[in-house]
Scaffold this motif. Structure first.
Motif, short mmCIF file in Angstrom:
data_model
loop_
_atom_site.label_atom_id
_atom_site.label_comp_id
_atom_site.label_asym_id
_atom_site.label_seq_id
_atom_site.Cartn_x
_atom_site.Cartn_y
_atom_site.Cartn_z
N GLU A 1 0.82 -1.21 0.00
CA GLU A 1 0.00 0.00 0.00
C GLU A 1 0.86 1.27 0.00
O GLU A 1 1.85 1.36 0.69
N ASN A 2 0.46 2.26 -0.81
CA ASN A 2 1.15 3.55 -0.92
C ASN A 2 2.59 3.40 -1.41
O ASN A 2 3.43 4.25 -1.18
N ASN A 3 2.86 2.28 -2.11
CA ASN A 3 4.19 2.01 -2.66
C ASN A 3 5.28 1.99 -1.58
O ASN A 3 6.45 2.23 -1.86
N GLU A 4 4.90 1.77 -0.35
CA GLU A 4 5.88 1.65 0.73
C GLU A 4 5.87 0.22 1.22
O GLU A 4 4.83 -0.40 1.36
N GLY A 5 7.06 -0.31 1.49
CA GLY A 5 7.16 -1.70 1.86
C GLY A 5 7.50 -1.90 3.32
O GLY A 5 7.17 -1.10 4.19
N PHE A 6 8.21 -2.97 3.55
CA PHE A 6 8.51 -3.37 4.92
C PHE A 6 9.51 -2.43 5.61
O PHE A 6 9.79 -2.61 6.79
N GLU A 7 10.03 -1.43 4.88
CA GLU A 7 10.91 -0.47 5.54
C GLU A 7 10.20 0.27 6.67
O GLU A 7 10.86 0.77 7.59
N LYS A 8 8.88 0.33 6.63
CA LYS A 8 8.12 0.95 7.72
C LYS A 8 8.39 0.25 9.05
O LYS A 8 8.36 0.87 10.12
N LEU A 9 8.65 -1.05 8.98
CA LEU A 9 8.86 -1.82 10.21
C LEU A 9 10.17 -1.47 10.89
O LEU A 9 10.45 -1.95 11.99
N ALA A 10 10.98 -0.63 10.26
CA ALA A 10 12.23 -0.19 10.90
C ALA A 10 11.95 0.58 12.18
O ALA A 10 12.81 0.69 13.05
N ARG A 11 10.72 1.08 12.32
CA ARG A 11 10.34 1.79 13.56
C ARG A 11 10.22 0.83 14.74
O ARG A 11 10.26 1.25 15.89
N LEU A 12 10.05 -0.46 14.44
CA LEU A 12 9.93 -1.46 15.50
C LEU A 12 11.33 -1.94 15.86
O LEU A 12 11.83 -2.93 15.33
N SER A 13 11.96 -1.24 16.76
CA SER A 13 13.38 -1.46 17.06
C SER A 13 13.66 -2.79 17.74
O SER A 13 14.83 -3.20 17.84
N ASN A 14 12.62 -3.50 18.21
CA ASN A 14 12.81 -4.79 18.86
C ASN A 14 12.57 -5.98 17.93
O ASN A 14 12.75 -7.13 18.33
N LEU A 15 12.18 -5.71 16.68
CA LEU A 15 11.83 -6.79 15.76
C LEU A 15 13.07 -7.61 15.41
O LEU A 15 14.02 -7.10 14.82
N GLN A 16 13.04 -8.88 15.76
CA GLN A 16 14.18 -9.76 15.53
C GLN A 16 13.91 -10.85 14.51
O GLN A 16 14.84 -11.36 13.89
N LEU A 17 12.64 -11.21 14.31
CA LEU A 17 12.30 -12.29 13.38
C LEU A 17 11.19 -11.85 12.45
O LEU A 17 10.16 -11.35 12.90
N LEU A 18 11.40 -12.04 11.14
CA LEU A 18 10.39 -11.77 10.13
C LEU A 18 10.30 -12.98 9.22
O LEU A 18 11.27 -13.34 8.54
N ASP A 19 9.13 -13.63 9.20
CA ASP A 19 8.95 -14.84 8.41
C ASP A 19 7.93 -14.55 7.31
O ASP A 19 6.75 -14.35 7.57
N LEU A 20 8.41 -14.53 6.06
CA LEU A 20 7.56 -14.29 4.89
C LEU A 20 7.50 -15.53 4.00
O LEU A 20 7.17 -15.44 2.81
N THR A 21 7.78 -16.70 4.57
CA THR A 21 7.77 -17.95 3.82
C THR A 21 6.40 -18.22 3.20
O THR A 21 5.36 -17.94 3.78
N GLY A 22 6.40 -18.80 2.00
CA GLY A 22 5.17 -19.26 1.39
C GLY A 22 4.24 -18.17 0.94
O GLY A 22 3.02 -18.30 1.02
N ASN A 23 4.81 -17.06 0.45
CA ASN A 23 4.01 -15.99 -0.12
C ASN A 23 4.35 -15.84 -1.60
O ASN A 23 4.90 -16.77 -2.20
N SER A 24 4.03 -14.72 -2.18
CA SER A 24 4.27 -14.52 -3.62
C SER A 24 5.10 -13.28 -3.89
O SER A 24 4.94 -12.62 -4.91
N PHE A 25 5.99 -12.94 -2.96
CA PHE A 25 6.86 -11.79 -3.15
C PHE A 25 7.91 -12.11 -4.21
O PHE A 25 8.42 -13.23 -4.29
N ASN A 26 8.27 -11.09 -5.01
CA ASN A 26 9.31 -11.26 -6.02
C ASN A 26 10.61 -10.60 -5.55
O ASN A 26 10.72 -10.15 -4.41
#
Length: 339
Positions: free
Chosen positions: A122-147
């Protein structure tokens, strides 16, 4: 006056208890917004949240399936929105609004696996928004359709320790230079895509800043023999999975600089020899070696004699014949599979 003071203290205690033992209202609202936005016809964890919301005893979202909170603060620290039964599907004409996750300021783990999400953001912005979550240690995007374009939106998540991108639509030769700032990354999974290489070897040299990377999974791609020497750029690597790739031929000394390697999986890679491993005394920490489903010969054992720390060796379905004498080999093997 005494009665009034007691009432005040009782009110304060009730507030403290609700803060410490129940999820925050804004996070509960955010969860329900996520449910409304991410709907999967195959049952997933969010489908149970409406049932929990209606139940008098389960209005505390910390008790909802796939949600884990900090017991002291009541803040959500883990979100698992995985679809339990892997049936791939696609979101038609819908984008993932990454901003939905920003209210979870203490979030440490976000699992969005098997949701069939596309690269539409949405709004041509991606997961860079999650940079605000300074405690985020694990991101699992398995089994999707990202290129391949997903990589450019992940480079700012500098707190990440584990990143899973398996079973997406990554293909061809990709430039992973976008990940070079993930200095805390310890585990990276590119398995089950259609990758055949990275842009240049120099990209890997620049990626040597990933000094904490310990686990690299490249299984189930189209990598060839040439990829191996490039992986020497990761000095802290302990686990490397190259199974189910088109490595082919023989393995010589390409692993010579991986002195910290403890587990190596080369199963189903069409290997016919591993000459040179007998000279790789630098692999003194290698404990697990998987060579299943290749085209080897009984002489494989002599090539392994220099691996003094080896404890587990897998050679199933690798064309070995007749009797095998390992009595005279300097191997310390606790588990040996041969069929």
């Amino acid at each position: 006056m005494f009665v009034e003071m007691r009432l005040v203290w009782l009110w304060v205690m009730l507030v403290l208890v609700s803060e410490c033992y129940g999820c925050l209202e804004k996070e509960r609202i955010a969860l329900l917004q996520i449910k409304a936005s991410i709907h999967n016809p195959n049952r997933n964890t969010v489908e149970t949240w409406e049932e929990a919301w209606k139940g008098e005893a389960t209005t505390d979202c910390c008790g909802w399936e796939g949600v884990k909170c900090n017991t002291k603060t009541g803040r959500v620290i883990q979100l698992s929105l995985i679809v339990e039964h892997i049936i791939y599907w696609r979101l038609e004409d819908r984008c993932l609004n990454v901003s939905m996750f920003l209210p979870f300021e203490e979030l440490e783990s976000l699992d969005l696996s098997n949701n069939g999400l596309q690269g539409c953001l949405e709004n041509n912005e991606g997961f860079e928004k999650l940079a605000r979550l300074s405690n985020l240690q694990l991101l699992d995007l398995t089994g999707n359709s990202f290129n391949n374009s997903i990589l450019s939106t992940l480079g700012g998540l500098t707190s990440l320790k584990s990143l899973y991108l398996g079973a997406n639509n990554l293909e061809g030769t990709i430039n992973i230079d976008a990940l070079k700032h993930l200095n805390n990354l310890e585990e990276l999974d590119f398995s089950s895509n259609r990758l055949d290489g990275f842009t240049t070897h120099s990209d890997f040299e620049r990626l040597s800043v990933l000094s904490k990377l310990k686990v690299l999974t490249l299984a189930g791609n189209l990598f060839s023999h040439s990829i191996i020497s490039s992986l020497n750029a990761f000095p802290s690597l302990k686990t490397l999975d190259l199974s189910n790739n088109a490595i082919n031929g023989s393995i010589m000394e390409e692993f010579r600089n991986m002195s910290n390697l403890e587990e190596l999986d080369l199963g189903s890679t069409s290997l016919d020899d591993i000459k040179g491993l007998e000279r790789l005394s630098l692999l003194s920490n290698l404990k697990v070696l998987k060579l299943d489903n290749n085209i080897l010969s009984n002489s494989i054992l002599s090539s392994l004699s220099g691996l003094s720390s080896l404890k587990t060796l897998h050679l199933s379905n690798s064309n070995l014949r007749g009797s095998i004498d390992i009595g005279g080999k300097s191997l310390n093997i606790n588990c040996f599979t041969y069929s």
